[in-house]
Scaffold this motif. Structure first.
Motif, PDB file in Angstrom:
ATOM      1  N   GLU A  65     -45.761  -9.012  42.286  1.00 32.06           N
ATOM      2  CA  GLU A  65     -44.740  -8.563  41.339  1.00 32.06           C
ATOM      3  C   GLU A  65     -44.373  -7.120  41.664  1.00 32.06           C
ATOM      4  OE1 GLU A  65     -45.943 -10.618  37.198  1.00 32.06           O
ATOM      5  OE2 GLU A  65     -47.581  -9.569  38.221  1.00 32.06           O
TER       6      GLU A  65
ATOM      7  N   ASP B 216     -41.826  -3.795  40.901  1.00 33.88           N
ATOM      8  CA  ASP B 216     -40.924  -3.122  39.980  1.00 33.88           C
ATOM      9  C   ASP B 216     -40.137  -2.094  40.793  1.00 33.88           C
ATOM     10  OD1 ASP B 216     -39.914  -2.631  37.537  1.00 33.88           O
ATOM     11  OD2 ASP B 216     -41.859  -2.225  36.598  1.00 33.88           O
TER      12      ASP B 216
ATOM     13  N   ASP C  94     -36.907   0.625  41.442  1.00 35.05           N
ATOM     14  CA  ASP C  94     -35.944   1.491  40.779  1.00 35.05           C
ATOM     15  C   ASP C  94     -34.559   0.886  40.902  1.00 35.05           C
ATOM     16  OD1 ASP C  94     -36.810   3.584  39.372  1.00 35.05           O
ATOM     17  OD2 ASP C  94     -36.888   5.007  41.045  1.00 35.05           O
TER      18      ASP C  94
ATOM     19  N   VAL D 116     -50.734  -1.542  47.934  1.00 34.44           N
ATOM     20  CA  VAL D 116     -49.494  -2.070  48.497  1.00 34.44           C
ATOM     21  C   VAL D 116     -48.330  -1.127  48.170  1.00 34.44           C
ATOM     22  CG1 VAL D 116     -47.820  -3.972  48.363  1.00 34.44           C
ATOM     23  CG2 VAL D 116     -50.255  -4.486  48.458  1.00 34.44           C
TER      24      VAL D 116
ATOM     25  N   ALA E 298     -48.486   1.767  50.459  1.00 36.23           N
ATOM     26  CA  ALA E 298     -48.130   1.377  51.831  1.00 36.23           C
ATOM     27  C   ALA E 298     -46.618   1.224  51.952  1.00 36.23           C
ATOM     28  CB  ALA E 298     -48.840   0.071  52.194  1.00 36.23           C
ATOM     29  N   LEU E 299     -45.990   0.620  50.939  1.00 35.70           N
ATOM     30  CA  LEU E 299     -44.527   0.474  50.966  1.00 35.70           C
ATOM     31  C   LEU E 299     -43.881   1.849  50.981  1.00 35.70           C
ATOM     32  CD1 LEU E 299     -43.993  -2.462  48.424  1.00 35.70           C
ATOM     33  CD2 LEU E 299     -43.533  -2.520  50.882  1.00 35.70           C
TER      34      LEU E 299
ATOM     35  N   LEU F  32     -44.081   3.412  54.268  1.00 34.06           N
ATOM     36  CA  LEU F  32     -43.184   2.763  55.232  1.00 34.06           C
ATOM     37  C   LEU F  32     -41.724   3.152  54.990  1.00 34.06           C
ATOM     38  CD1 LEU F  32     -44.631  -0.860  55.455  1.00 34.06           C
ATOM     39  CD2 LEU F  32     -44.484   0.780  57.314  1.00 34.06           C
TER      40      LEU F  32
ATOM     41  N   PHE G 194     -40.034   2.757  51.970  1.00 35.98           N
ATOM     42  CA  PHE G 194     -39.346   2.059  50.885  1.00 35.98           C
ATOM     43  C   PHE G 194     -39.444   2.898  49.620  1.00 35.98           C
ATOM     44  CE2 PHE G 194     -40.600  -1.411  53.733  1.00 35.98           C
ATOM     45  CZ  PHE G 194     -39.365  -2.013  53.920  1.00 35.98           C
ATOM     46  N   ALA G 195     -38.359   3.584  49.310  1.00 36.47           N
ATOM     47  CA  ALA G 195     -38.373   4.466  48.144  1.00 36.47           C
ATOM     48  C   ALA G 195     -38.115   3.650  46.888  1.00 36.47           C
ATOM     49  CB  ALA G 195     -37.314   5.534  48.309  1.00 36.47           C
ATOM     50  N   GLY G 196     -38.516   4.195  45.754  1.00 34.28           N
ATOM     51  CA  GLY G 196     -38.159   3.584  44.470  1.00 34.28           C
ATOM     52  C   GLY G 196     -38.985   2.385  44.064  1.00 34.28           C
ATOM     53  N   VAL G 197     -40.133   2.198  44.692  1.00 33.68           N
ATOM     54  CA  VAL G 197     -41.010   1.119  44.231  1.00 33.68           C
ATOM     55  C   VAL G 197     -41.926   1.697  43.160  1.00 33.68           C
ATOM     56  CG1 VAL G 197     -42.752  -0.576  44.875  1.00 33.68           C
ATOM     57  CG2 VAL G 197     -40.944   0.004  46.482  1.00 33.68           C
ATOM     58  N   LYS G 198     -41.698   1.290  41.920  1.00 37.35           N
ATOM     59  CA  LYS G 198     -42.419   1.907  40.818  1.00 37.35           C
ATOM     60  C   LYS G 198     -43.797   1.313  40.602  1.00 37.35           C
ATOM     61  CE  LYS G 198     -38.977   1.474  37.922  1.00 37.35           C
ATOM     62  NZ  LYS G 198     -38.222   1.469  36.671  1.00 37.35           N
ATOM     63  N   LYS G 199     -43.903   0.028  40.819  1.00 40.97           N
ATOM     64  CA  LYS G 199     -45.163  -0.627  40.505  1.00 40.97           C
ATOM     65  C   LYS G 199     -45.286  -1.919  41.289  1.00 40.97           C
ATOM     66  CE  LYS G 199     -47.451  -2.230  36.290  1.00 40.97           C
ATOM     67  NZ  LYS G 199     -47.130  -2.522  34.892  1.00 40.97           N
ATOM     68  N   VAL G 200     -46.497  -2.222  41.723  1.00 43.83           N
ATOM     69  CA  VAL G 200     -46.752  -3.496  42.402  1.00 43.83           C
ATOM     70  C   VAL G 200     -48.011  -4.099  41.802  1.00 43.83           C
ATOM     71  CG1 VAL G 200     -47.290  -4.614  44.603  1.00 43.83           C
ATOM     72  CG2 VAL G 200     -45.725  -2.678  44.579  1.00 43.83           C
TER      73      VAL G 200
END
Lengths: 81, 81
Positions: A43, A45, A47, B21, B24-25, B28, B30-36
């Motif tokens: 899952e 989330d 921006d 994860v 790691a994103l 790499l 990948f900006a703006g990934v708030k939560k995994v």
């Protein structure tokens, strides 16, 4: 924006973990379980971006990190947050 | 009959794998990934039964084996085969 990424082993790849679960279900008395495959649900989330951007990004994430393209397939689904 | 079972950590439970994860994103690019959050997708192939029977069986499977109710939630979906 939320996304669900599904990572599964390719059909032709053996899945010992799934087979172990199948046997465990069998020995717990659940009859009729023919096959079990265990994959990942990731899952994410993200921006705010458009769904088109998000799809491109998610595909790249899967190809670069989340799935191993040699033995795994991936799929994803976006849900508006 | 095929079913997809989704097992996820409860919201209040820490998920170090998901956090790894996410980082790691990020590294790499990948900006703006708030939560995994990382969960499991379990694909089950059941011998023919009605969907009502299958649902009862799947719920029991989740409660007894597939999910740990202390820290995990589950959900499932049936697809006609």
């Amino acid at each position: 924006m939320k996304a669900n990424v599904y990572v599964t082993l390719k059909e032709e790849v053996l899945d010992p973990q799934g087979e172990a679960v199948r046997r465990a279900l069998d020995s717990l008395g659940f009859a009729g379980v023919k096959k079990v495959r265990v994959g990942k649900l990731i899952e994410i989330d993200l921006d705010g971006s458009t769904s088109k951007d998000a799809e491109t990004k998610l595909r790249a994430m899967c190809e670069k990190l989340l799935a191993n393209p040699i033995v795994e397939d991936f799929d994803f689904e976006l849900e508006a947050s």
